[in-house]
Design an enzyme around this catalytic site. Sequence first.
Site, PDB file in Angstrom:
ATOM      1  N   ASN A  11       9.126  -8.969   2.954  1.00  0.00           N
ATOM      2  CA  ASN A  11       9.015  -8.988   4.414  1.00  0.00           C
ATOM      3  C   ASN A  11       7.590  -9.222   4.896  1.00  0.00           C
ATOM      4  O   ASN A  11       7.385  -9.624   6.030  1.00  0.00           O
ATOM      5  CB  ASN A  11       9.566  -7.682   5.017  1.00  0.00           C
ATOM      6  N   ARG A  12       6.599  -8.996   4.042  1.00  0.00           N
ATOM      7  CA  ARG A  12       5.217  -9.233   4.501  1.00  0.00           C
ATOM      8  C   ARG A  12       4.258  -9.417   3.317  1.00  0.00           C
ATOM      9  O   ARG A  12       4.649  -9.202   2.164  1.00  0.00           O
ATOM     10  CB  ARG A  12       4.721  -8.116   5.415  1.00  0.00           C
ATOM     11  N   ARG A  34      12.615  -2.801   2.733  1.00  0.00           N
ATOM     12  CA  ARG A  34      12.951  -1.627   3.549  1.00  0.00           C
ATOM     13  C   ARG A  34      13.259  -1.978   4.995  1.00  0.00           C
ATOM     14  O   ARG A  34      13.731  -1.122   5.735  1.00  0.00           O
ATOM     15  CB  ARG A  34      11.787  -0.630   3.516  1.00  0.00           C
ATOM     16  N   VAL A  49      12.405   1.291  -3.186  1.00  0.00           N
ATOM     17  CA  VAL A  49      12.338   1.217  -4.651  1.00  0.00           C
ATOM     18  C   VAL A  49      12.203   2.591  -5.315  1.00  0.00           C
ATOM     19  O   VAL A  49      12.270   2.695  -6.534  1.00  0.00           O
ATOM     20  CB  VAL A  49      11.232   0.255  -5.162  1.00  0.00           C
ATOM     21  N   TYR A 140      -3.654   4.750  -7.653  1.00  0.00           N
ATOM     22  CA  TYR A 140      -3.273   3.336  -7.586  1.00  0.00           C
ATOM     23  C   TYR A 140      -3.639   2.598  -8.883  1.00  0.00           C
ATOM     24  O   TYR A 140      -2.814   1.873  -9.452  1.00  0.00           O
ATOM     25  CB  TYR A 140      -3.977   2.707  -6.386  1.00  0.00           C
ATOM     26  N   LYS A 144      -1.124   0.750 -11.644  1.00  0.00           N
ATOM     27  CA  LYS A 144      -1.201  -0.695 -11.918  1.00  0.00           C
ATOM     28  C   LYS A 144      -1.551  -0.969 -13.387  1.00  0.00           C
ATOM     29  O   LYS A 144      -1.047  -1.919 -13.976  1.00  0.00           O
ATOM     30  CB  LYS A 144      -2.227  -1.346 -10.983  1.00  0.00           C
TER      31      LYS A 144
HETATM   32  N1  LIG Z   1      -3.769  -7.162  -0.933  1.00  0.00           N
HETATM   33  C1  LIG Z   1      -4.498  -7.051  -2.040  1.00  0.00           C
HETATM   34  O1  LIG Z   1      -5.710  -7.257  -2.027  1.00  0.00           O
HETATM   35  C2  LIG Z   1      -3.845  -6.711  -3.353  1.00  0.00           C
HETATM   36  C3  LIG Z   1      -4.633  -6.760  -4.490  1.00  0.00           C
HETATM   37  C4  LIG Z   1      -4.065  -6.457  -5.726  1.00  0.00           C
HETATM   38  C5  LIG Z   1      -2.740  -6.140  -5.797  1.00  0.00           C
HETATM   39  N2  LIG Z   1      -1.973  -6.085  -4.684  1.00  0.00           N
HETATM   40  C6  LIG Z   1      -0.571  -5.740  -4.848  1.00  0.00           C
HETATM   41  O2  LIG Z   1       0.252  -6.737  -4.300  1.00  0.00           O
HETATM   42  C7  LIG Z   1       1.471  -6.169  -3.847  1.00  0.00           C
HETATM   43  C8  LIG Z   1       1.699  -6.562  -2.400  1.00  0.00           C
HETATM   44  O3  LIG Z   1       0.619  -6.076  -1.636  1.00  0.00           O
HETATM   45  P1  LIG Z   1       0.284  -6.570  -0.152  1.00  0.00           P
HETATM   46  O4  LIG Z   1      -1.176  -6.717  -0.083  1.00  0.00           O
HETATM   47  O5  LIG Z   1       1.162  -7.690   0.222  1.00  0.00           O
HETATM   48  O6  LIG Z   1       0.638  -5.225   0.632  1.00  0.00           O
HETATM   49  P2  LIG Z   1       1.438  -4.956   1.965  1.00  0.00           P
HETATM   50  O7  LIG Z   1       1.183  -6.037   2.974  1.00  0.00           O
HETATM   51  O8  LIG Z   1       1.101  -3.543   2.285  1.00  0.00           O
HETATM   52  O9  LIG Z   1       2.980  -5.075   1.493  1.00  0.00           O
HETATM   53  C9  LIG Z   1       3.533  -4.145   0.619  1.00  0.00           C
HETATM   54  C10 LIG Z   1       5.001  -4.465   0.461  1.00  0.00           C
HETATM   55  O10 LIG Z   1       5.587  -3.473  -0.411  1.00  0.00           O
HETATM   56  C11 LIG Z   1       6.702  -2.911   0.260  1.00  0.00           C
HETATM   57  N3  LIG Z   1       6.942  -1.528  -0.115  1.00  0.00           N
HETATM   58  C12 LIG Z   1       6.062  -0.504  -0.095  1.00  0.00           C
HETATM   59  N4  LIG Z   1       6.662   0.624  -0.480  1.00  0.00           N
HETATM   60  C13 LIG Z   1       7.961   0.324  -0.730  1.00  0.00           C
HETATM   61  C14 LIG Z   1       9.082   1.050  -1.154  1.00  0.00           C
HETATM   62  N5  LIG Z   1       9.001   2.368  -1.394  1.00  0.00           N
HETATM   63  N6  LIG Z   1      10.271   0.417  -1.321  1.00  0.00           N
HETATM   64  C15 LIG Z   1      10.369  -0.903  -1.072  1.00  0.00           C
HETATM   65  N7  LIG Z   1       9.335  -1.669  -0.661  1.00  0.00           N
HETATM   66  C16 LIG Z   1       8.161  -1.056  -0.492  1.00  0.00           C
HETATM   67  C17 LIG Z   1       6.321  -2.991   1.736  1.00  0.00           C
HETATM   68  O11 LIG Z   1       7.447  -2.768   2.541  1.00  0.00           O
HETATM   69  P3  LIG Z   1       7.306  -2.143   4.041  1.00  0.00           P
HETATM   70  O12 LIG Z   1       6.951  -3.313   4.928  1.00  0.00           O
HETATM   71  O13 LIG Z   1       8.669  -1.579   4.311  1.00  0.00           O
HETATM   72  O14 LIG Z   1       6.236  -1.094   3.986  1.00  0.00           O
HETATM   73  C18 LIG Z   1       5.758  -4.398   1.788  1.00  0.00           C
HETATM   74  O15 LIG Z   1       6.789  -5.342   1.807  1.00  0.00           O
HETATM   75  C19 LIG Z   1       1.346  -4.654  -4.059  1.00  0.00           C
HETATM   76  O16 LIG Z   1       1.968  -4.294  -5.269  1.00  0.00           O
HETATM   77  C20 LIG Z   1      -0.158  -4.463  -4.152  1.00  0.00           C
HETATM   78  O17 LIG Z   1      -0.478  -3.317  -4.880  1.00  0.00           O
HETATM   79  C21 LIG Z   1      -2.499  -6.364  -3.451  1.00  0.00           C
END
Ligand SMILES: NC(=O)c1ccc[n+]([C@@H]2O[C@H](COP(=O)([O-])OP(=O)(O)OC[C@H]3O[C@@H](n4cnc5c(N)ncnc54)[C@H](OP(=O)(O)O)[C@@H]3O)[C@@H](O)[C@H]2O)c1
Length: 234
Positions: A11-12, A34, A49, A140, A144
């Site tokens: 979703n995002r 969600r 999840v 975190y 990871k």
């Molecule tokens: N952004 C970065 O710099 C970065 C760097 C390294 C790794 N990552 C990893 O990349 C992935 C995506 O991150 P992002 O930056 O896109 O973050 P984000 O914009 O905060 O998106 C997180 C996503 O995970 C979902 N989520 C969280 N908790 C959940 C749950 N309990 N059940 C189902 N869905 C859940 C969220 O759903 P909701 O909308 O319902 O909350 C959202 O769709 C994550 O695993 C993050 O750790 C990100």
Amino acid sequence: MSRHVIVTGANRGIGRAIAEAFVAQGDTVSTIYRGGDLPEGVDGAIADVTDTDAVNAAFDQLEERHGRVRVLVANAGVTKDGLLMRMSDEDFERVVDVNLTGTFRCVRRAVNSMLRERFGRIVLVGSVVGLMGNPGQVNYSSSKAALVGMARSITREVGARGITANVIAPGFITTAMTAELPEATVKQYEATIPAKRFGAVEEVAAAATYLGSDAAGYVSGAVLPVDGGLGMGH
Ligand SMILES: NC(=O)c1ccc[n+]([C@@H]2O[C@H](COP(=O)([O-])OP(=O)(O)OC[C@H]3O[C@@H](n4cnc5c(N)ncnc54)[C@H](OP(=O)(O)O)[C@@H]3O)[C@@H](O)[C@H]2O)c1
């Protein structure tokens, strides 16, 4: 032939970009999420999840509509930062429950289908901080780092059955997760990244479509950094 790809949290952010990239190459894409709106062409089933029954039911629904899953991208993740000495059990366990156990729940269900297909691509979204560590992110980074062990154990367990499992380790990517960072911290991080900038979600999506491709069948147990060089040597 169109393959059924499931991306969690489409979703995002990064998950959304990954789902869009698989749609663009002609795959049938669905998500376990969600709530919120989904990209064009992406079907969804609601589940958190952290809830095993809900995850299994969501997989059942999506597979009934689109066939057995062939590619799983476990992307859903959260942060709950705090210094070690002040971190509560709840904040540690919550992050592990979503990022690590949540990934495990999805992978376990997906592999059940992939074994029947004798084909599977599992892509786990890790992080550069799982390899390098980061102050304030003991929960975190632990969650990871563990994904590397998970991908490698899956590889050893089911690698002979046409299933691969790899980790993408994004660096700092511009999304809602990093939007929370103070500007001074962003500048400080940028200075340490060899590319001197944060990454774009599309750059992570490109790694996911590669590891999820039929052509990546001999790549397994690998960690693919998408971090502008930040984590080199880790
Ligand atoms: N952004 C970065 O710099 C970065 C760097 C390294 C790794 N990552 C990893 O990349 C992935 C995506 O991150 P992002 O930056 O896109 O973050 P984000 O914009 O905060 O998106 C997180 C996503 O995970 C979902 N989520 C969280 N908790 C959940 C749950 N309990 N059940 C189902 N869905 C859940 C969220 O759903 P909701 O909308 O319902 O909350 C959202 O769709 C994550 O695993 C993050 O750790 C990100």
